[in-house]
Design a protein around this motif. Structure first.
Motif, mmCIF file in Angstrom:
data_model
loop_
_atom_site.group_PDB
_atom_site.id
_atom_site.type_symbol
_atom_site.label_atom_id
_atom_site.label_comp_id
_atom_site.label_asym_id
_atom_site.label_seq_id
_atom_site.Cartn_x
_atom_site.Cartn_y
_atom_site.Cartn_z
ATOM 1 N N ARG A 119 -10.237 8.182 -7.381
ATOM 2 C CA ARG A 119 -10.475 7.275 -8.515
ATOM 3 C C ARG A 119 -9.877 7.853 -9.796
ATOM 4 N N ALA A 120 -10.012 9.157 -9.978
ATOM 5 C CA ALA A 120 -9.478 9.789 -11.195
ATOM 6 C C ALA A 120 -7.949 9.695 -11.223
ATOM 7 N N LEU A 121 -7.317 9.878 -10.060
ATOM 8 C CA LEU A 121 -5.847 9.786 -9.993
ATOM 9 C C LEU A 121 -5.375 8.376 -10.335
ATOM 10 N N ILE A 122 -6.117 7.389 -9.862
ATOM 11 C CA ILE A 122 -5.765 5.991 -10.140
ATOM 12 C C ILE A 122 -5.924 5.707 -11.636
ATOM 13 N N ARG A 123 -7.035 6.177 -12.181
ATOM 14 C CA ARG A 123 -7.304 5.934 -13.609
ATOM 15 C C ARG A 123 -6.236 6.601 -14.471
ATOM 16 N N GLU A 124 -5.860 7.822 -14.086
ATOM 17 C CA GLU A 124 -4.849 8.542 -14.865
ATOM 18 C C GLU A 124 -3.511 7.806 -14.843
ATOM 19 N N ALA A 125 -3.262 7.067 -13.735
ATOM 20 C CA ALA A 125 -2.007 6.299 -13.625
ATOM 21 C C ALA A 125 -2.105 4.963 -14.378
ATOM 22 N N GLY A 126 -3.191 4.750 -15.098
ATOM 23 C CA GLY A 126 -3.304 3.554 -15.938
ATOM 24 C C GLY A 126 -3.828 2.337 -15.205
ATOM 25 N N ARG A 127 -4.452 2.543 -14.048
ATOM 26 C CA ARG A 127 -4.977 1.409 -13.267
ATOM 27 C C ARG A 127 -6.487 1.497 -13.152
ATOM 28 N N ILE A 128 -7.086 0.375 -12.792
ATOM 29 C CA ILE A 128 -8.548 0.340 -12.640
ATOM 30 C C ILE A 128 -8.880 0.508 -11.158
ATOM 31 N N PRO A 129 -9.548 1.602 -10.789
ATOM 32 C CA PRO A 129 -9.831 1.803 -9.360
ATOM 33 C C PRO A 129 -10.902 0.834 -8.854
ATOM 34 N N THR A 139 3.613 11.185 -6.137
ATOM 35 C CA THR A 139 4.466 9.999 -6.009
ATOM 36 C C THR A 139 3.605 8.744 -5.916
ATOM 37 N N ALA A 140 2.484 8.830 -5.215
ATOM 38 C CA ALA A 140 1.613 7.651 -5.088
ATOM 39 C C ALA A 140 1.157 7.168 -6.463
ATOM 40 N N GLN A 141 0.898 8.114 -7.359
ATOM 41 C CA GLN A 141 0.498 7.724 -8.726
ATOM 42 C C GLN A 141 1.609 6.927 -9.414
ATOM 43 N N VAL A 142 2.844 7.387 -9.273
ATOM 44 C CA VAL A 142 3.971 6.676 -9.903
ATOM 45 C C VAL A 142 4.167 5.313 -9.245
ATOM 46 N N LEU A 143 3.962 5.279 -7.921
ATOM 47 C CA LEU A 143 4.168 4.015 -7.188
ATOM 48 C C LEU A 143 3.252 2.908 -7.699
ATOM 49 N N LEU A 144 2.127 3.292 -8.301
ATOM 50 C CA LEU A 144 1.215 2.271 -8.839
ATOM 51 C C LEU A 144 1.861 1.475 -9.974
ATOM 52 N N SER A 145 3.009 1.963 -10.495
ATOM 53 C CA SER A 145 3.780 1.182 -11.471
ATOM 54 C C SER A 145 5.088 0.683 -10.881
ATOM 55 N N PHE A 146 5.272 0.850 -9.581
ATOM 56 C CA PHE A 146 6.500 0.396 -8.901
ATOM 57 C C PHE A 146 6.174 -0.580 -7.767
ATOM 58 N N GLY A 147 5.171 -1.420 -8.000
ATOM 59 C CA GLY A 147 4.906 -2.480 -7.024
ATOM 60 C C GLY A 147 3.668 -2.269 -6.177
ATOM 61 N N VAL A 148 3.175 -1.042 -6.127
ATOM 62 C CA VAL A 148 2.039 -0.733 -5.243
ATOM 63 C C VAL A 148 0.715 -1.040 -5.945
ATOM 64 N N ASP A 149 -0.225 -1.657 -5.201
ATOM 65 C CA ASP A 149 -1.532 -1.957 -5.803
ATOM 66 C C ASP A 149 -2.681 -1.372 -4.986
ATOM 67 N N ASP A 150 -2.348 -0.615 -3.926
ATOM 68 C CA ASP A 150 -3.399 -0.126 -3.045
ATOM 69 C C ASP A 150 -3.024 1.269 -2.546
ATOM 70 N N ILE A 151 -4.020 2.132 -2.483
ATOM 71 C CA ILE A 151 -3.771 3.488 -1.970
ATOM 72 C C ILE A 151 -4.669 3.724 -0.767
ATOM 73 N N ASP A 152 -4.066 4.125 0.324
ATOM 74 C CA ASP A 152 -4.833 4.475 1.524
ATOM 75 C C ASP A 152 -5.013 5.981 1.483
ATOM 76 N N GLY A 153 -6.109 6.311 1.355
ATOM 77 C CA GLY A 153 -7.514 5.959 1.318
ATOM 78 C C GLY A 153 -8.158 7.321 1.166
ATOM 79 N N LYS A 201 0.833 -1.210 0.000
ATOM 80 C CA LYS A 201 0.000 0.000 0.000
ATOM 81 C C LYS A 201 0.863 1.255 0.000
ATOM 82 N N ALA A 202 0.446 2.246 -0.767
ATOM 83 C CA ALA A 202 1.059 3.577 -0.672
ATOM 84 C C ALA A 202 0.182 4.424 0.249
ATOM 85 N N TYR A 203 0.785 4.969 1.271
ATOM 86 C CA TYR A 203 0.044 5.899 2.129
ATOM 87 C C TYR A 203 0.334 7.286 1.577
#
Ligand code: V47
Length: 362
Positions: free
Chosen positions: A335-345, A296-310, A286-288
């Motif tokens: 949700r928009a930040l996650i989508r922009e990072a190429g992930r499905i919220p 940075t949390a957005q980038v972390l979604l491509s560096f191993g992170v699959d969860d964002i708190d919250g 998780k990225a807090y």
């Protein structure tokens, strides 16, 4: 620059990485190779989904008997700025902020010298009674250690009693860095690493799940980070009770370590990616974002992170230490930040079950 080639072969084959390989992850010059490897594991475990929880962090008090050098949040009893919420105030706050709309409440405070054991039980009972659907993630191992002393009962019985009062899971705070060299310098008074691990192990055996954290970016070495993660990996081998690992980026302002610089994005990326690769038995990293910042949390979604708190709503611990992230974020924006990072919220509950319809369990 192919210094991770042999490690890549092991990651591809799903083999466990050793201590020395863990240290090499922190030393590699090829950050993007490290990121690609972490991303491979991340997508193998969690596909393109990125989960988040609709939660709120609640601090019932900032009074603490300990003097952790990394903490800007605590005050001594009677000191200017010290506060505690009596239960009526806490329940009024819950009503005002409409806890019924949340899926999780994350409750932590300092180790208070005066609040009685029944305060904690009645807090849980009162919240559970009012919001039976909401998951109560409460009290770090440091607080649990204190509650065991207050209850005058063994750890197992104290945890059972708290669970019966409404406790659903334990948060991962209080772990800091397990290595004795660091512990003795930054937080020597409080529940020691072996006790932290024992409390989580015992909770898991009772069916109480928990998360695990690591505070990075202060005086710890690469070896001490790897040691910390491997101690968690060993407990997870035994119990399987950790839901997620959360690296916490140290914020120095207003702390006794204020001389130290803030962790750079290089360090943030390395720590999260290395965690994803070393903690092969953890389902989630998780990225807090409160500590890493949203960008940075957005980038972390491509560096191993699959969860964002919250959604968080009102964070105080790191904001007292100079965090410049907002104190909370709306669900639509997250949700928009996650989508922009190429992930499905995917909205999840505290046990990582998907709450969005038509999304497989994650
Ligand atoms: O244990 C304290 C850290 C933790 C600072 O379990 C600081 O899901 C940075 O554990 N700069 C408490 N960090 C918060 C915590 C947490 C947060 C989010 C999710 C979860 C979870 C747990 O915060 C403390 C300490 O490691 N901390 N002061 C500071 N100045």
């Amino acid at each position: 620059m192919n210094d991770l080639q042999d490690i890549e072969a092991k990651v591809q084959a799903g083999e466990r990485l050793s201590f020395d390989e863990g240290v090499r992850l922190f030393r590699t010059q090829d950050l993007f190779h490290l990121g690609r490897l972490a991303n491979l594991v991340r997508e193998r475990k969690n596909g393109h989904y990125a989960t988040y929880v609709k939660n709120m962090h609640v601090n019932y008090s900032n009074v603490c008997v300990f003097d952790c050098h990394f903490c800007a949040f605590y005050r001594k009893e009677g000191q200017e700025g010290a506060w505690e919420m009596d239960l009526d105030a806490l329940f009024a706050y819950a009503a005002k902020t409409r806890f019924e709309h949340l899926d999780e409440i994350h409750i932590v405070g300092g180790v208070h010298p005066k609040l009685p054991y029944r305060y904690y039980l009645e807090m849980l009972r009162g919240l559970k009674e009012r919001y039976p659907r909401v998951h109560l993630k409460a009290f770090t191992a440091t607080e649990i250690d204190h509650l065991v002393k207050l209850s005058k009962k063994p750890l197992v019985e104290t945890l059972q009693e708290l669970r019966d009062a409404g406790l659903d899971s334990l948060p991962g705070g209080g772990a800091e860095i397990f290595a004795a060299r660091v512990w003795n310098q930054i937080c020597s008074g409080k529940a020691k690493p072996d006790r932290w691990l024992e409390i989580h192990r015992t909770a898991h055996r009772l069916g109480i799940r928990s998360t695990a954290t690591m505070l990075y970016g202060h005086i710890e070495t690469d070896e001490e980070r790897v040691d910390h993660m491997l101690r968690l990996r060993a407990v997870q081998d035994e119990t399987g009770g950790f839901t997620a690992f959360i690296p916490l980026a140290f914020h120095p302002e207003h702390t006794r370590l204020a001389r130290l610089p803030k962790a750079t994005i290089q360090t943030d990326l390395r720590v999260h990616a290395a965690a994803r690769l070393l903690l092969d038995n953890f389902d989630h990293v998780k990225a807090y974002w409160i500590m890493t910042g949203l960008k940075t949390a957005q980038v972390l979604l491509s560096f191993g992170v699959d969860d964002i708190d919250g959604t968080v709503v009102e964070e105080r611990i790191v904001h007292m230490a100079g965090a410049d992230s907002p104190p909370g974020i709306g669900e639509a924006e997250l949700r928009a930040l996650i989508r922009e990072a190429g992930r499905i919220p995917v909205k999840r509950d505290s046990l990582y079950r998907a709450l969005d319809p038509a999304v497989p369990a994650c």
